[in-house]
Design a protein around this motif. Structure first.
Motif, PDB file in Angstrom:
ATOM      1  N   UNK A   4       0.818  -1.480  -0.046  1.00  0.00           N
ATOM      2  CA  UNK A   4      -0.140   0.018  -0.244  1.00  0.00           C
ATOM      3  C   UNK A   4       0.701   0.842   0.021  1.00  0.00           C
ATOM      4  N   UNK A   5       0.551   1.758  -0.614  1.00  0.00           N
ATOM      5  CA  UNK A   5       0.724   3.197  -0.547  1.00  0.00           C
ATOM      6  C   UNK A   5       0.604   4.412   0.176  1.00  0.00           C
ATOM      7  N   UNK A   6       0.692   5.012   1.141  1.00  0.00           N
ATOM      8  CA  UNK A   6       0.171   5.940   2.040  1.00  0.00           C
ATOM      9  C   UNK A   6      -0.282   7.483   1.636  1.00  0.00           C
ATOM     10  N   UNK A   7      -1.227   7.397   1.556  1.00  0.00           N
ATOM     11  CA  UNK A   7      -2.194   8.455   1.473  1.00  0.00           C
ATOM     12  C   UNK A   7      -1.936   9.542   2.544  1.00  0.00           C
ATOM     13  N   UNK A   8      -0.418  10.394   1.966  1.00  0.00           N
ATOM     14  CA  UNK A   8      -0.485  11.796   2.201  1.00  0.00           C
ATOM     15  C   UNK A   8      -2.087  12.977   2.880  1.00  0.00           C
ATOM     16  N   UNK A   9      -2.330  12.800   2.209  1.00  0.00           N
ATOM     17  CA  UNK A   9      -3.722  13.978   2.298  1.00  0.00           C
ATOM     18  C   UNK A   9      -4.728  13.705   3.188  1.00  0.00           C
ATOM     19  N   UNK A  10      -4.583  12.297   3.037  1.00  0.00           N
ATOM     20  CA  UNK A  10      -6.038  11.535   4.052  1.00  0.00           C
ATOM     21  C   UNK A  10      -5.330  11.644   5.301  1.00  0.00           C
ATOM     22  N   UNK A  11      -3.988  10.899   5.857  1.00  0.00           N
ATOM     23  CA  UNK A  11      -3.104  11.083   6.565  1.00  0.00           C
ATOM     24  C   UNK A  11      -3.118  12.234   7.309  1.00  0.00           C
ATOM     25  N   UNK A  12      -2.646  13.886   6.470  1.00  0.00           N
ATOM     26  CA  UNK A  12      -2.536  14.831   7.363  1.00  0.00           C
ATOM     27  C   UNK A  12      -3.951  15.017   7.786  1.00  0.00           C
ATOM     28  N   UNK A  13      -5.171  14.564   7.302  1.00  0.00           N
ATOM     29  CA  UNK A  13      -5.845  15.312   8.138  1.00  0.00           C
ATOM     30  C   UNK A  13      -6.735  14.543   8.974  1.00  0.00           C
ATOM     31  N   UNK A  14      -6.218  13.783   8.959  1.00  0.00           N
ATOM     32  CA  UNK A  14      -6.157  11.934  10.326  1.00  0.00           C
ATOM     33  C   UNK A  14      -5.812  12.793  11.166  1.00  0.00           C
ATOM     34  N   UNK A  15      -4.489  13.309  11.079  1.00  0.00           N
ATOM     35  CA  UNK A  15      -3.618  13.128  12.168  1.00  0.00           C
ATOM     36  C   UNK A  15      -4.062  14.542  12.662  1.00  0.00           C
ATOM     37  N   UNK A  16      -4.821  15.829  12.005  1.00  0.00           N
ATOM     38  CA  UNK A  16      -4.824  17.545  12.404  1.00  0.00           C
ATOM     39  C   UNK A  16      -6.382  16.983  13.269  1.00  0.00           C
ATOM     40  N   UNK A  17      -6.780  16.393  12.884  1.00  0.00           N
ATOM     41  CA  UNK A  17      -8.354  16.341  13.763  1.00  0.00           C
ATOM     42  C   UNK A  17      -7.793  15.965  14.753  1.00  0.00           C
ATOM     43  N   UNK A  18      -7.346  14.063  15.257  1.00  0.00           N
ATOM     44  CA  UNK A  18      -6.294  13.057  15.712  1.00  0.00           C
ATOM     45  C   UNK A  18      -5.750  14.297  16.982  1.00  0.00           C
ATOM     46  N   UNK A  19      -4.803  15.266  17.001  1.00  0.00           N
ATOM     47  CA  UNK A  19      -4.555  16.579  17.229  1.00  0.00           C
ATOM     48  C   UNK A  19      -4.875  17.582  18.080  1.00  0.00           C
ATOM     49  N   UNK A  20      -6.594  17.543  17.287  1.00  0.00           N
ATOM     50  CA  UNK A  20      -6.953  18.941  17.755  1.00  0.00           C
ATOM     51  C   UNK A  20      -8.147  17.784  18.907  1.00  0.00           C
ATOM     52  N   UNK A  21      -8.878  16.683  18.637  1.00  0.00           N
ATOM     53  CA  UNK A  21      -8.971  16.164  20.041  1.00  0.00           C
ATOM     54  C   UNK A  21      -8.606  16.150  21.453  1.00  0.00           C
ATOM     55  N   UNK A  22      -7.547  15.072  20.734  1.00  0.00           N
ATOM     56  CA  UNK A  22      -6.055  14.972  21.310  1.00  0.00           C
ATOM     57  C   UNK A  22      -5.623  16.915  22.549  1.00  0.00           C
ATOM     58  N   UNK A  23      -6.395  17.491  22.408  1.00  0.00           N
ATOM     59  CA  UNK A  23      -5.821  18.978  23.206  1.00  0.00           C
ATOM     60  C   UNK A  23      -6.499  18.779  23.695  1.00  0.00           C
ATOM     61  N   UNK A  24      -8.680  19.184  23.199  1.00  0.00           N
ATOM     62  CA  UNK A  24      -9.866  18.736  23.427  1.00  0.00           C
ATOM     63  C   UNK A  24      -9.520  18.036  24.735  1.00  0.00           C
ATOM     64  N   UNK A  25      -9.246  17.154  24.965  1.00  0.00           N
ATOM     65  CA  UNK A  25      -9.505  15.448  26.195  1.00  0.00           C
ATOM     66  C   UNK A  25      -8.156  16.776  27.020  1.00  0.00           C
TER      67      UNK A  25
END
Length: 556
Positions: A4-25
């Motif tokens: 599998x090739x890494x889908x960088x755009x989708x991965x970056x979106x996932x990481x950004x949203x994950x960081x946002x909810x982690x900060x909220x946590x």
């Protein structure tokens, strides 16, 4: 190497949203914090018992509709059809009258007496530490694989994004371990407030993703008629290994008993799980529970649409290929989004699934920790424990529970967690007589309920073990089996539950005849209808903020 090739755009979106909810946590630790901080189970483990209608709605929705639900339900529809997949929709509908009637009574009696867990209530109602312990241990053991399956949901997202390699275990599991560390950290610091806050983001992302998918994808693939036709053809194809159709498109007469007992048994079991009880007891009023029973069916509507994405994936020709080249149905929905949406939107949908794992995993670990602290540590080890120590012990146990779940996913085959979660549903239903009967009557004897529980657990475990997968020939091959002595196939948990009730009722009559002491009931009839405006509850709130933390154990 990983194909599998890494889908960088989708991965970056996932990481950004994950960081946002982690900060909220982490920030959630300051949200509605009392002057004394998060130093009691009421504050850390129940969020101060102060969540209103909308926060409770998001919390219960995030709690009940987990990441694994969003992965597994359409996966089951894709693989075997309606009996194993779509039954989840009617079962969640059956669930809400149970919440409206039963859970409001549990909230009332728990609010009056400061109960944090359902096992607290059972101990106080029946005067039995051992029955309380049985309920607590069942809840903890049934919850562990459930947490593991949330991590399976995260792992499915990481796999389709291209993170992982069949030859490098560390590379495959490192992102999952990092996500776990963040989850453990903000749960430890913020308690139930963290998943309550994150649940709002998670649910909005899920709603957005599902609504767009059920509008756009049918248009792309020729409408629902073409989608249903493709699904009927695939599921009607004979499996060479079994000589039977691959699945069930529309359940026939032979499937009715399995379908309705799966729906009914699952509905009865779901609110026996500790995380469900925790979500209920965290709300600020009896009527908050009832209002949520009225508006939570919106999630069932969404779940119905989500289930149909399994059929959409059949028409789309989605290939859920795992890292080792095998077919893994759990990857169907993540792969479907990645194949047929722009990378940025696929990233939003995959982030919704990953974040959808964080909310229930946090609540489940908190609920299991509360059970251990209240009904094992306090009842059997330190009856005089103070509220601050209770909270500290619960925080540590919540970390241990999450580590155990991580070991399930990283060190064991995923099927082990699925099998144990199947057993968890059977086991947790066996606590229903003690909890729910106790909310209405004191007729059952405590020892009879304990024996009935043990018989139900033993019968359900053996019956599940004897179900053999027709393809792999492995045990624990399903959750449906014939009632002994008949050809009538039903959900195993329902048969075990019926046996449990029969044993408890018969033994109660015997023990009553023998005049065995019944144990002290610490509750009163008026407790079960008390609301937040009840004079006793109001006085406790004014003096101690909601309930008196700690206090004497429900059973001396």
């Amino acid at each position: 190497m990983n194909g599998r090739e890494i889908n960088w755009i989708a991965l970056i979106v996932v990481i950004v949203l994950f960081v946002i909810v982690a900060v909220m946590g982490f920030l959630a630790a300051r949200w509605r914090k009392s002057d004394d901080g998060l130093h009691s189970l009421d504050e850390w483990g129940l969020g101060g018992r102060g969540f209103g209608t909308w926060i409770t709605w998001f919390l219960l929705g995030g709690d009940l509709y987990t990441a694994y639900t969003f992965v597994a339900v359409p996966a089951a529809m894709w693989a075997t059809g309606a009996v194993t997949g779509f039954f989840a929709v009617p079962y969640t509908i059956v669930l809400y009258p149970i919440i409206f009637i039963i859970m409001s009574r549990l909230w009332s009696v728990s609010h009056r007496h400061g109960y944090v867990t359902s096992a607290d209530f059972v101990g106080g109602r029946y005067g039995s530490r051992w029955l309380s312990l049985a309920v607590a241990v069942t809840g903890i053991v049934a919850t562990m694989p459930y947490i593991a399956l949330q991590l399976v949901g995260i792992k499915s997202v990481l796999t389709v994004l291209g993170l992982g390699s069949s030859e490098n275990v560390l590379l495959t599991d490192l992102p999952l371990i990092l996500a776990f560390v963040v989850l453990a950290a903000y749960t430890y610091t913020s308690g139930l407030r963290a998943p309550a806050m994150i649940a709002v983001v998670k649910d909005l992302l899920i709603y957005l993703s599902v609504i767009v998918a059920v509008i756009y994808l049918p248009i792309k693939f020729g409408g629902w008629d073409a989608i249903f036709g493709a699904a009927e053809t695939k599921l009607g194809t004979v499996n060479q290994a079994t000589g039977k159709p691959a699945g069930v498109f529309i359940p026939g007469g032979a499937n009715y008993s399995a379908y309705w007992t799966l729906a009914l048994g699952s509905a009865l079991a779901l609110f026996m799980y500790p995380h469900s009880v925790t979500g209920v007891l965290a709300s600020k009023g009896r009527n908050t529970i009832r209002r949520n029973a009225a508006i939570l069916p919106l999630y069932s509507l969404m779940l119905g649409f989500l289930a149909l994405l399994g059929y959409v994936a059949i028409k789309a020709g989605t290939k859920p290929t795992d890292l080792d080249g095998s077919v893994n149905p759990q990857l169907v929905v993540p792969q479907l989004f990645l194949d047929h949406f722009p990378a940025w939107f696929a990233g939003v949908a995959l982030a919704a699934i990953a974040i959808g794992a964080l909310v229930p995993a946090a609540i489940m670990s908190i609920a299991a920790a509360n059970l251990f602290t209240r009904n094992v540590y306090r009842d059997f080890i330190r009856p005089d424990v103070d509220p601050k120590t209770e909270a500290s012990v619960s925080k540590i146990v919540s970390l241990v529970v999450k580590v155990g779940a991580l070991i399930f996913v990283v060190a064991m085959d995923q099927t082990t967690a699925i099998n144990l979660q199947l057993l968890g549903g059977i086991w947790i239903l066996q606590t229903f007589p003690a909890v729910v009967a106790g909310l209405y009557t004191r007729w059952f004897d405590r020892w009879a309920l304990l024996v009935g529980w043990a018989v139900g657990i033993a019968f359900g475990t053996v019956s599940a073990y004897n179900v053999v997968n027709p393809v792999t020939h492995a045990h624990f091959g399903g959750s449906v089996a014939p009632i002994p002595g008949t050809d009538f196939s039903v959900y195993i948990a329902v048969t075990a539950f019926a046996l449990n009730l029969i044993v408890a009722a018969v033994l109660t009559l015997v023990l009553r005849a023998l005049k065995v002491p019944a144990g002290q009931d610490k509750t009163r009839a008026s407790d079960y209808g008390a609301d937040e405006t009840d004079p006793k509850v109001t006085a406790i709130e004014r003096t101690h903020r909601f309930v008196e933390p700690g206090g004497a154990p429900p059973v001396p």
